[in-house]
Design a protein around this motif. Structure first.
Motif, PDB file in Angstrom:
ATOM      1  N   VAL A  36     -30.643  36.712  -1.234  1.00  0.00           N
ATOM      2  CA  VAL A  36     -29.178  36.927  -1.596  1.00  0.00           C
ATOM      3  C   VAL A  36     -28.441  36.333  -0.703  1.00  0.00           C
ATOM      4  CG1 VAL A  36     -27.197  38.503  -2.247  1.00  0.00           C
ATOM      5  CG2 VAL A  36     -29.891  38.536  -3.165  1.00  0.00           C
ATOM      6  N   ARG A  37     -28.549  36.920   0.897  1.00  0.00           N
ATOM      7  CA  ARG A  37     -27.723  36.688   1.908  1.00  0.00           C
ATOM      8  C   ARG A  37     -27.659  35.082   1.946  1.00  0.00           C
ATOM      9  NH1 ARG A  37     -28.724  36.120   7.595  1.00  0.00           N
ATOM     10  NH2 ARG A  37     -30.822  36.893   7.079  1.00  0.00           N
ATOM     11  N   GLU A  38     -28.873  34.510   2.353  1.00  0.00           N
ATOM     12  CA  GLU A  38     -28.839  32.969   2.452  1.00  0.00           C
ATOM     13  C   GLU A  38     -28.197  32.250   1.252  1.00  0.00           C
ATOM     14  OE1 GLU A  38     -31.336  35.220   2.586  1.00  0.00           O
ATOM     15  OE2 GLU A  38     -32.436  35.045   4.382  1.00  0.00           O
ATOM     16  N   SER A  39     -28.525  32.672   0.019  1.00  0.00           N
ATOM     17  CA  SER A  39     -27.823  31.839  -1.077  1.00  0.00           C
ATOM     18  C   SER A  39     -26.377  31.940  -1.148  1.00  0.00           C
ATOM     19  CB  SER A  39     -28.639  32.088  -2.316  1.00  0.00           C
ATOM     20  OG  SER A  39     -28.424  33.680  -2.744  1.00  0.00           O
ATOM     21  N   ALA A  40     -25.960  33.128  -0.886  1.00  0.00           N
ATOM     22  CA  ALA A  40     -24.355  33.389  -1.042  1.00  0.00           C
ATOM     23  C   ALA A  40     -23.828  32.585   0.067  1.00  0.00           C
ATOM     24  CB  ALA A  40     -24.318  35.054  -0.640  1.00  0.00           C
ATOM     25  N   ARG A  41     -24.261  32.393   1.210  1.00  0.00           N
ATOM     26  CA  ARG A  41     -23.863  31.734   2.288  1.00  0.00           C
ATOM     27  C   ARG A  41     -23.782  30.389   2.124  1.00  0.00           C
ATOM     28  NH1 ARG A  41     -27.916  31.308   6.383  1.00  0.00           N
ATOM     29  NH2 ARG A  41     -27.505  33.556   6.813  1.00  0.00           N
ATOM     30  N   ALA A  42     -24.696  29.629   1.380  1.00  0.00           N
ATOM     31  CA  ALA A  42     -24.746  28.379   0.916  1.00  0.00           C
ATOM     32  C   ALA A  42     -23.797  28.207  -0.244  1.00  0.00           C
ATOM     33  CB  ALA A  42     -26.242  28.253   0.374  1.00  0.00           C
ATOM     34  N   CYS A  43     -23.511  29.070  -0.974  1.00  0.00           N
ATOM     35  CA  CYS A  43     -22.544  28.933  -2.231  1.00  0.00           C
ATOM     36  C   CYS A  43     -21.124  28.662  -1.543  1.00  0.00           C
ATOM     37  CB  CYS A  43     -22.652  29.871  -3.264  1.00  0.00           C
ATOM     38  SG  CYS A  43     -24.089  29.825  -4.286  1.00  0.00           S
ATOM     39  N   VAL A  44     -20.913  29.675  -0.427  1.00  0.00           N
ATOM     40  CA  VAL A  44     -19.765  29.544  -0.028  1.00  0.00           C
ATOM     41  C   VAL A  44     -19.460  28.337   1.034  1.00  0.00           C
ATOM     42  CG1 VAL A  44     -18.186  30.925   1.531  1.00  0.00           C
ATOM     43  CG2 VAL A  44     -19.394  32.144  -0.458  1.00  0.00           C
ATOM     44  N   GLY A  45     -20.561  28.241   1.708  1.00  0.00           N
ATOM     45  CA  GLY A  45     -20.516  27.136   2.624  1.00  0.00           C
ATOM     46  C   GLY A  45     -20.384  25.566   1.742  1.00  0.00           C
ATOM     47  N   ALA A  46     -20.816  25.538   0.752  1.00  0.00           N
ATOM     48  CA  ALA A  46     -20.665  24.023  -0.040  1.00  0.00           C
ATOM     49  C   ALA A  46     -19.227  24.194  -0.522  1.00  0.00           C
ATOM     50  CB  ALA A  46     -21.781  24.280  -1.421  1.00  0.00           C
ATOM     51  N   CYS A  47     -18.539  25.415  -1.003  1.00  0.00           N
ATOM     52  CA  CYS A  47     -17.407  25.188  -1.514  1.00  0.00           C
ATOM     53  C   CYS A  47     -16.257  24.993  -0.164  1.00  0.00           C
ATOM     54  CB  CYS A  47     -16.985  26.777  -2.116  1.00  0.00           C
ATOM     55  SG  CYS A  47     -15.492  26.719  -2.679  1.00  0.00           S
ATOM     56  N   ALA A  48     -16.624  25.733   0.683  1.00  0.00           N
ATOM     57  CA  ALA A  48     -15.699  25.280   2.014  1.00  0.00           C
ATOM     58  C   ALA A  48     -15.975  23.809   2.412  1.00  0.00           C
ATOM     59  CB  ALA A  48     -16.188  26.495   2.965  1.00  0.00           C
ATOM     60  N   LEU A  49     -17.084  23.453   2.315  1.00  0.00           N
ATOM     61  CA  LEU A  49     -17.200  21.852   2.829  1.00  0.00           C
ATOM     62  C   LEU A  49     -16.650  20.799   1.903  1.00  0.00           C
ATOM     63  CD1 LEU A  49     -18.364  19.898   4.998  1.00  0.00           C
ATOM     64  CD2 LEU A  49     -20.639  20.124   3.672  1.00  0.00           C
ATOM     65  N   ALA A  50     -16.804  21.225   0.401  1.00  0.00           N
ATOM     66  CA  ALA A  50     -16.148  20.420  -0.607  1.00  0.00           C
ATOM     67  C   ALA A  50     -14.566  20.392  -0.256  1.00  0.00           C
ATOM     68  CB  ALA A  50     -16.391  20.913  -1.848  1.00  0.00           C
ATOM     69  N   ALA A  51     -13.952  21.722   0.021  1.00  0.00           N
ATOM     70  CA  ALA A  51     -12.646  21.779   0.398  1.00  0.00           C
ATOM     71  C   ALA A  51     -12.164  21.033   1.556  1.00  0.00           C
ATOM     72  CB  ALA A  51     -12.262  23.036   0.415  1.00  0.00           C
ATOM     73  N   ALA A  52     -13.140  21.228   2.593  1.00  0.00           N
ATOM     74  CA  ALA A  52     -12.934  20.316   3.800  1.00  0.00           C
ATOM     75  C   ALA A  52     -12.750  18.851   3.346  1.00  0.00           C
ATOM     76  CB  ALA A  52     -13.672  20.687   4.988  1.00  0.00           C
ATOM     77  N   GLU A  53     -13.673  18.259   2.932  1.00  0.00           N
ATOM     78  CA  GLU A  53     -13.947  17.115   2.487  1.00  0.00           C
ATOM     79  C   GLU A  53     -12.717  16.224   1.695  1.00  0.00           C
ATOM     80  OE1 GLU A  53     -17.322  14.194   0.496  1.00  0.00           O
ATOM     81  OE2 GLU A  53     -16.537  16.100  -0.573  1.00  0.00           O
ATOM     82  N   LEU A  54     -12.347  17.184   0.705  1.00  0.00           N
ATOM     83  CA  LEU A  54     -11.065  16.717  -0.044  1.00  0.00           C
ATOM     84  C   LEU A  54      -9.806  16.850   0.779  1.00  0.00           C
ATOM     85  CD1 LEU A  54      -9.923  15.888  -2.801  1.00  0.00           C
ATOM     86  CD2 LEU A  54      -9.704  18.290  -3.491  1.00  0.00           C
ATOM     87  N   GLY A  55      -9.803  17.687   1.693  1.00  0.00           N
ATOM     88  CA  GLY A  55      -8.556  17.917   2.600  1.00  0.00           C
ATOM     89  C   GLY A  55      -8.647  16.526   3.503  1.00  0.00           C
ATOM     90  N   ALA A  56      -9.529  16.110   3.992  1.00  0.00           N
ATOM     91  CA  ALA A  56      -9.771  14.886   4.465  1.00  0.00           C
ATOM     92  C   ALA A  56      -9.372  13.763   4.096  1.00  0.00           C
ATOM     93  CB  ALA A  56     -11.188  14.728   5.110  1.00  0.00           C
ATOM     94  N   ALA A  74     -20.337  38.573   2.608  1.00  0.00           N
ATOM     95  CA  ALA A  74     -20.860  39.840   1.924  1.00  0.00           C
ATOM     96  C   ALA A  74     -19.741  40.584   1.566  1.00  0.00           C
ATOM     97  CB  ALA A  74     -21.736  40.705   2.971  1.00  0.00           C
ATOM     98  N   THR A  75     -18.709  40.659   2.415  1.00  0.00           N
ATOM     99  CA  THR A  75     -17.379  41.634   1.991  1.00  0.00           C
ATOM    100  C   THR A  75     -16.785  41.020   0.670  1.00  0.00           C
ATOM    101  OG1 THR A  75     -17.012  41.786   4.250  1.00  0.00           O
ATOM    102  CG2 THR A  75     -15.325  42.091   2.752  1.00  0.00           C
ATOM    103  N   ALA A  76     -16.932  39.539   0.553  1.00  0.00           N
ATOM    104  CA  ALA A  76     -16.232  38.967  -0.565  1.00  0.00           C
ATOM    105  C   ALA A  76     -17.201  39.151  -1.792  1.00  0.00           C
ATOM    106  CB  ALA A  76     -15.851  37.456  -0.230  1.00  0.00           C
ATOM    107  N   PHE A  77     -18.476  38.871  -1.726  1.00  0.00           N
ATOM    108  CA  PHE A  77     -19.316  39.129  -2.934  1.00  0.00           C
ATOM    109  C   PHE A  77     -19.437  40.635  -3.439  1.00  0.00           C
ATOM    110  CE2 PHE A  77     -22.543  35.537  -3.460  1.00  0.00           C
ATOM    111  CZ  PHE A  77     -21.553  34.599  -3.054  1.00  0.00           C
ATOM    112  N   VAL A  78     -18.652  41.589  -2.750  1.00  0.00           N
ATOM    113  CA  VAL A  78     -18.665  43.026  -3.512  1.00  0.00           C
ATOM    114  C   VAL A  78     -17.139  43.130  -3.463  1.00  0.00           C
ATOM    115  CG1 VAL A  78     -20.880  43.767  -2.919  1.00  0.00           C
ATOM    116  CG2 VAL A  78     -19.304  44.033  -1.262  1.00  0.00           C
TER     117      VAL A  78
END
Length: 452
Positions: A36-56, A74-78
């Motif tokens: 869960v920790r790894e998959s949650a990190r990946a989903c958020v990381g992919a979203c943040a990277l997509a945002a950064a890419e569009l920002g660029a 973890a805080t945001a997921f609960v």
């Protein structure tokens, strides 16, 4: 499990950009037998990277650095557990939303909404009393209860093992689909977006998002797009009120309006004509009669991005069924994996299917917008809780007790029309990006159904 390395290509992202992501790992958070920790990190990381890419793309500069902190994730997921409305903690599950013993196993029901509770009780022929529900379910098999409640329009799912779900016709259908389905519908012209500034960098600024979602996953996606600068208008039917605390948790950055599509089609068409993104989270097919299927939307609004969320997928024998995170955990075998040695089913440490899928959906929208800037075309992005569950089941996780990680740094407080709120900040963080929403949630359904 290098989860981000599998998620980012599923979104069509350039693997070279993964070098822009750094992580702060905190092994004690979101402990589970599954990653869960790894998959949650990946989903958020992919979203943040997509945002950064569009920002660029919109600034003409390089892709900003992305930082993913397990504590923030973890805080945001609960987030619903950290929410305080006027000092009061919300109730997350109603008394009849729980596991029940059946004659041959276990079933889980979902009855948070009054209409689902009424259908559950009607299917079982009992009054609104937990004891009566328990007695009625104890006399039936889990599969019998599942089908009877579903036939009445209610929500109940029998506990299955991962192997049983893998052999189930719907499980086979889901497993054969990508984690994020992406499709180009037509040859609409390339999208032209004005450059954006950097204080803060808002990649979604100027985009209008029509939000037709409920509960958690869809609202998490649109809440994230609002954080990133999008004008998000959530539209609900007057006869289906949202749970007030749920709206408070996921309504940040948005406006909320009521519209009966059966009589307000002209108003909806005006909204659609100026929308850039339409996000839907209702049961598959439920909105088609209003002309809200992806191709129908693209015919009337060429260049639109349609983002579809479902519980079980839009295909297979369960393709038209309602569902929630808790029920998908039960059907797919997650609850069995997380259960006790005595055979009692368990749960994930967060509604991780909802939250993770929400960030995947937001990431898919951001990437689709960026692709439109290069190649045009109306686009569809589809995600399903059951497909996210299958991806989660592919690994094993960090079993153990929760670590002592102070969450105060990822919480904020502000006044709102709902009262003083304590809430979780977004874990979507990149250099120069926003750290909080521009507006607090207002009262449900009190805004006008129009763009501002």
């Amino acid at each position: 499990m290098n989860a981000l390395a599998s998620v980012w290509p599923a979104l069509g992202g350039d693997p070279a950009l993964l070098a822009r992501v750094s992580t702060v790992e905190r092994p004690g958070v979101l402990p589970s037998r599954l990653p869960v920790r790894e998959s949650a990190r990946a989903c958020v990381g992919a979203c943040a990277l997509a945002a950064a890419e569009l920002g660029a793309r919109r600034t003409g500069g390089g892709v900003p650095a992305v930082r993913v902190d397990d504590g923030a994730v973890a805080t945001a997921f609960v987030s619903e557990r950290h929410l305080l409305v006027g000092g009061r903690a919300p109730e997350t599950f109603a008394p009849l939303s729980r596991f029940w013993r059946t004659a041959d196993g276990w079933v889980r029901t979902h009855a948070n909404y009054p209409h689902h509770r009424a259908r559950l009780l009607a299917a079982l022929g009992v009054p609104k009393d937990p004891g009566a529900v328990a007695a009625a379910l104890a006399e039936r098999s889990a599969r019998e209860a599942e089908e009877a409640v579903y036939a009445a329009g209610g929500l109940a799912v029998a506990l299955r093992s991962p192997e049983e779900w893998a052999a189930h016709e719907q499980g086979v259908e889901v497993a054969g689909r990508p984690l994020v389905e992406r499709e180009r519908l037509d040859s609409a012209p390339a999208r032209v977006l004005a450059p954006v500034g950097r204080d803060p960098l808002l990649p979604a600024a100027g985009l209008r998002v029509l939000d037709l979602t409920r509960v958690i996953a869809g609202p998490v996606a649109t809440r994230t797009l609002a954080l990133l600068g999008a004008d998000v208008l959530r539209v609900d039917a007057p006869g289906l009120p949202e749970i007030a605390d749920q709206h408070a948790d996921t309504g940040f950055g948005k406006r909320s309006a009521l519209l009966d599509l059966s009589v307000g089609r002209e108003v909806f068409e005006e909204l659609l004509a100026a929308a850039d993104v339409v996000v839907t989270g209702y049961r598959p097919g439920a909105l088609d009669r209003f002309g809200l299927a992806p191709r129908a939307l693209a015919e009337r609004r060429p260049g639109v991005v349609v983002a579809q969320l479902s519980a079980w997928g839009t295909y297979g024998p369960w393709g038209d069924r309602r569902g929630f995170d808790s029920l998908v955990q039960v059907a797919t075998g997650i609850a069995a994996v997380e259960g006790s040695s005595a055979g009692r089913p368990g749960v994930l440490p967060a509604q991780a299917l909802d939250h993770g899928t929400g960030y995947l959906l937001a990431a898919g929208v951001l990437r689709a917008i960026g692709e439109q800037m290069e190649g045009g075309g109306s686009r569809v992005v589809r995600v399903a809780l059951a497909r996210t569950a299958g991806w989660l089941l592919e690994g094993r996780g960090d079993v153990g007790v929760s670590g002592d990680v102070p969450v105060g740094q990822w919480l904020a407080e502000r006044y709102s029309p709902l009262g003083r709120l304590r809430y979780a900040l977004s874990p979507v963080v990149f250099e120069g990006g926003p750290r909080d929403w521009a507006r607090a949630p207002g009262c449900w359904g009190t805004d006008s159904a129009r763009w501002v």
